[in-house]
Design an enzyme around this catalytic site. Structure first.
Site, short mmCIF file in Angstrom:
data_model
loop_
_atom_site.label_atom_id
_atom_site.label_comp_id
_atom_site.label_asym_id
_atom_site.label_seq_id
_atom_site.Cartn_x
_atom_site.Cartn_y
_atom_site.Cartn_z
N CYS A 89 0.85 -1.19 0.00
CA CYS A 89 0.00 0.00 0.00
C CYS A 89 0.88 1.24 0.00
CB CYS A 89 -0.91 -0.01 1.23
SG CYS A 89 -2.00 1.42 1.35
N HIS A 131 -9.12 -3.50 -2.57
CA HIS A 131 -8.21 -2.70 -1.76
C HIS A 131 -8.66 -1.24 -1.70
CE1 HIS A 131 -3.96 -1.73 -0.38
NE2 HIS A 131 -4.36 -0.55 -0.80
N GLU A 132 -8.98 -0.66 -2.84
CA GLU A 132 -9.36 0.76 -2.87
C GLU A 132 -10.72 0.99 -2.24
OE1 GLU A 132 -6.95 2.74 -3.44
OE2 GLU A 132 -5.69 1.17 -4.27
N HIS A 135 -10.18 1.17 1.39
CA HIS A 135 -9.70 2.49 1.80
C HIS A 135 -10.87 3.44 2.05
CE1 HIS A 135 -5.37 2.75 1.83
NE2 HIS A 135 -5.26 2.19 0.64
#
Length: 163
Positions: A89, A131-132, A135
């Site tokens: 990351c 993953h995004e 976030h």
């Protein structure tokens, strides 16, 4: 081209659940442009808005030559059992850990004009979508690690020169 600095682990904005975009205005267009500019640097598969200091629900991706973005993204479908996948990351530089991710994912969201978009893929693209979106939900990939790996990650962070 405006490449915005990436916020690092410990910055409270990274643990913030991002707000949905309700006004598709010039501010959102500028944010999308900055995200697209920021994701095009080598080694970047995705950048979420909170990684550049915004709390709006937007991310960009750059995988296998496909560069794009989603506003108000939601992962609506995953396929396959979660598999440990090597992951890092930008907000936790220098660390790399196997993270459980589905091998295929489909996300929906909107473009800057409010038109619905869909992005789907396997491998690195599926990983980036998950993953995004994490976030934007205030999660880092470290939150997905098993306890021993998470302890090791925290140790490495404390010993890093950037923390």
């Amino acid at each position: 081209m405006t490449v915005r600095p990436i916020r690092l682990f410990g910055d409270p904005v990274l643990k913030t659940v991002c707000d949905p975009v309700v006004d598709f205005d010039e501010g959102v267009r500028a944010l999308v442009k900055d995200l697209l500019d920021s994701v095009q640097l080598p080694g970047r598969a995705g950048v979420a808005a909170n990684q550049i200091g915004s709390t709006l629900r937007v991310f960009s991706y750059n995988v296998d030559g496909k560069i794009g973005y989603l506003i108000n993204p939601r992962v609506v479908e995953v396929r396959g059992e979660k598999q440990p996948t090597g992951e890092g990351c930008l907000s936790v530089p220098g660390l790399w850990f196997d993270t459980p991710r589905h091998p295929w994912a489909r996300a929906v969201g909107f473009d800057v004009d409010g038109n619905e978009l869909e992005v789907q893929g396997e491998g690195t693209l599926a990983q980036a979508l998950q993953h995004e979106t994490d976030h934007l939900d205030g999660l880092l990939y470290l939150d997905r690690l098993e306890k021993p790996a998470r302890r090791e990650a925290m140790k490495q962070i404390r010993e890093s020169d950037w923390f």
